[in-house]
Design an enzyme around this catalytic site. Structure first.
Site, PDB file in Angstrom:
ATOM      1  N   LYS A 225       0.848  -1.205   0.000  1.00 58.16           N
ATOM      2  CA  LYS A 225       0.000   0.000   0.000  1.00 58.16           C
ATOM      3  C   LYS A 225       0.879   1.250   0.000  1.00 58.16           C
ATOM      4  O   LYS A 225       2.084   1.152   0.240  1.00 58.16           O
ATOM      5  CB  LYS A 225      -0.911  -0.036   1.228  1.00 58.16           C
ATOM      6  CG  LYS A 225      -0.142  -0.010   2.545  1.00 58.16           C
ATOM      7  CD  LYS A 225      -0.988  -0.442   3.734  1.00 58.16           C
ATOM      8  CE  LYS A 225      -0.141  -0.437   4.997  1.00 58.16           C
ATOM      9  NZ  LYS A 225      -0.810  -1.111   6.121  1.00 58.16           N
TER      10      LYS A 225
ATOM     11  N   TYR B  43      13.969  32.655   5.766  1.00 58.54           N
ATOM     12  CA  TYR B  43      12.723  33.057   6.435  1.00 58.54           C
ATOM     13  C   TYR B  43      12.898  33.085   7.956  1.00 58.54           C
ATOM     14  O   TYR B  43      13.498  32.188   8.547  1.00 58.54           O
ATOM     15  CB  TYR B  43      11.599  32.079   6.117  1.00 58.54           C
ATOM     16  CG  TYR B  43      11.017  32.233   4.731  1.00 58.54           C
ATOM     17  CD1 TYR B  43      10.433  33.431   4.325  1.00 58.54           C
ATOM     18  CD2 TYR B  43      11.027  31.163   3.842  1.00 58.54           C
ATOM     19  CE1 TYR B  43       9.874  33.561   3.053  1.00 58.54           C
ATOM     20  CE2 TYR B  43      10.471  31.277   2.577  1.00 58.54           C
ATOM     21  CZ  TYR B  43       9.898  32.487   2.184  1.00 58.54           C
ATOM     22  OH  TYR B  43       9.350  32.597   0.940  1.00 58.54           O
TER      23      TYR B  43
END
Ligand SMILES: *Cc1c(COP(=O)(O)O)cnc(C)c1O
Length: 375
Positions: free
Chosen positions: A35, A266
């Protein structure tokens, strides 16, 4: 996805891990869980490799994934673990997938669809033996079995449950879940189910829970090279060890020389305290290199660890290469996950920095970047 960032999957590591799982499984059949696009390693490539090594069945979450595996030529049973609901029944039956029934309400329609497709559907029942998430409760089990037996075109091929904490070797819960599973399915012999496949063990169950192997085991994380209990699992494991199959590499795109007292990126989360050499990497949270790694992670350049400095942004990350003791240049390889020279950064280590587990790191990196199989 930019072309600087590459996920490289080692075929030989996947094969090696399959054999470790097979050894641990004793005689039990192996159903690899593929999966989430093979936990980020590529569902189809992984399934083909495990099929060549003798996998008996495959586990996926959604019907859609099973359809892709069938189209890729996978012929083994494919168990659909999530979303066996009205919308997906026809797809499941037409593609010859194996529905895992978690709720008896779906059974009449499943029977009708099987009849309309002129086939008999072999299903597995998921029992909630203590996971507390999905599945038929033990008290409802016999009624569910009888409901299935009354319906045409349906056959019970297996009964499964799932462990909530088999990664914790000290937990008493795992024995309780195993006991509940055995007690509940034990009575099933009276209902003619003695030949159906019983399966319970994920990687934790396979390695750590004596008696949980039953007819089939369902390893996921171990096949990709990690222990369900992370670095502790690796430390306490008997060799041969599992081999991490994924590497995540990028390249330096620029190298800057900055004086002391320069604040970077930032929020100016980092300020140089000395003349510094800062390398710029074209990777960021868009690529799964999450913001929480700002000022925290390390990467490998020339086989040495160097620190991430400042805020990780959407597409850029800075690393301080001042202490590397040699020149670095644009174009040179940077390892975010995996080994380079003698050094290695594992998904367990990154998971610690991200306050999560290796599973999440592998899915993020693997499914957000271009991927190639090597060897
Ligand atoms: C994902 C999954 C597994 C595999 O678990 P790992 O911890 O990765 O080994 C096994 N069984 C079920 C039902 C699953 O959903």
């Amino acid at each position: 996805m930019n072309t600087f960032n590459q996920i490289k999957i080692s075929r030989s590591a996947l094969v090696h891990n399959y054999h470790i799982c097979r050894q641990a499984a004793g005689g039990a059949a192996i159903m690899p869980l593929v999966k989430a696009d093979g936990y980020g390693h590529g569902m189809i490539d992984c399934a083909r490799i495990f099929a060549e090594q003798g996998a008996a069945a495959f586990g996926v979450a959604e019907a859609r994934e099973g359809v892709l595996l069938r189209a890729a030529g996978i012929t083994q049973p494919i168990l659909v673990l999530v979303g066996v609901i009205s919308d997906t029944l026809r797809t499941i039956v037409e593609a010859g997938l194996t529905p895992v029934v978690t709720d008896a309400a779906v059974l009449p329609e499943l029977s009708r669809v099987a009849g309309a497709c002129r086939t008999e559907v072999g299903l597995h029942i998921k029992l909630d033996a203590g996971m507390g998430r999905q599945g038929v409760l033990p008290a409802e089990f016999i009624d569910t079995v009888q409901a299935i037996r009354r319906l045409p075109h349906l056959r019970i091929d297996g009964i499964m449950a799932h462990f909530p904490m088999s990664d914790d070797r000290q937990s008493d819960n795992t024995v309780l879940v195993l006991d509940m599973f055995l007690k509940t399915t034990g009575s099933s012999a009276d209902y003619g189910l003695d030949r159906c496949c019983l399966h319970l063990a994920n990687s934790g169950g396979l390695f750590y829970v004596a008696g949980a192997r039953l007819d089939m085991v369902r390893p996921g994380i171990a096949l990709y090279g990690y222990y369900p209990d992370g670095a502790d699992g690796r430390k306490n494991a008997v060799s041969p060890l599992l081999q991490p199959a994924m590497r995540f590499v990028t390249r330096i795109i620029q190298v800057r020389t900055l004086e002391a007292g320069r604040s970077l990126g930032y929020s100016h989360l980092f300020t140089t305290t000395r003349p510094s050499r800062i390398a710029v990497l074209p990777v960021g949270y868009e690529d799964g290199y999450l913001r929480v790694l700002s000022n925290r992670a390390q990467v490998l350049i020339h086989g040495q660890r160097v620190p991430v400095v400042g805020r990780i942004s959407m597409n850029l990350t800075l690393v301080d290469v001042t202490d590397l003791g040699r020149e670095v240049h644009p174009g040179e390889e940077v390892v975010l996950l995996g080994s380079q020279g003698e050094e290695e950064i594992t998904a367990d280590e990154i998971a610690d920095w991200m306050q999560t587990i290796s599973y999440e790191v592998l899915c993020l990196f693997g499914n957000l970047n271009a991927r190639t199989m090597v060897e």
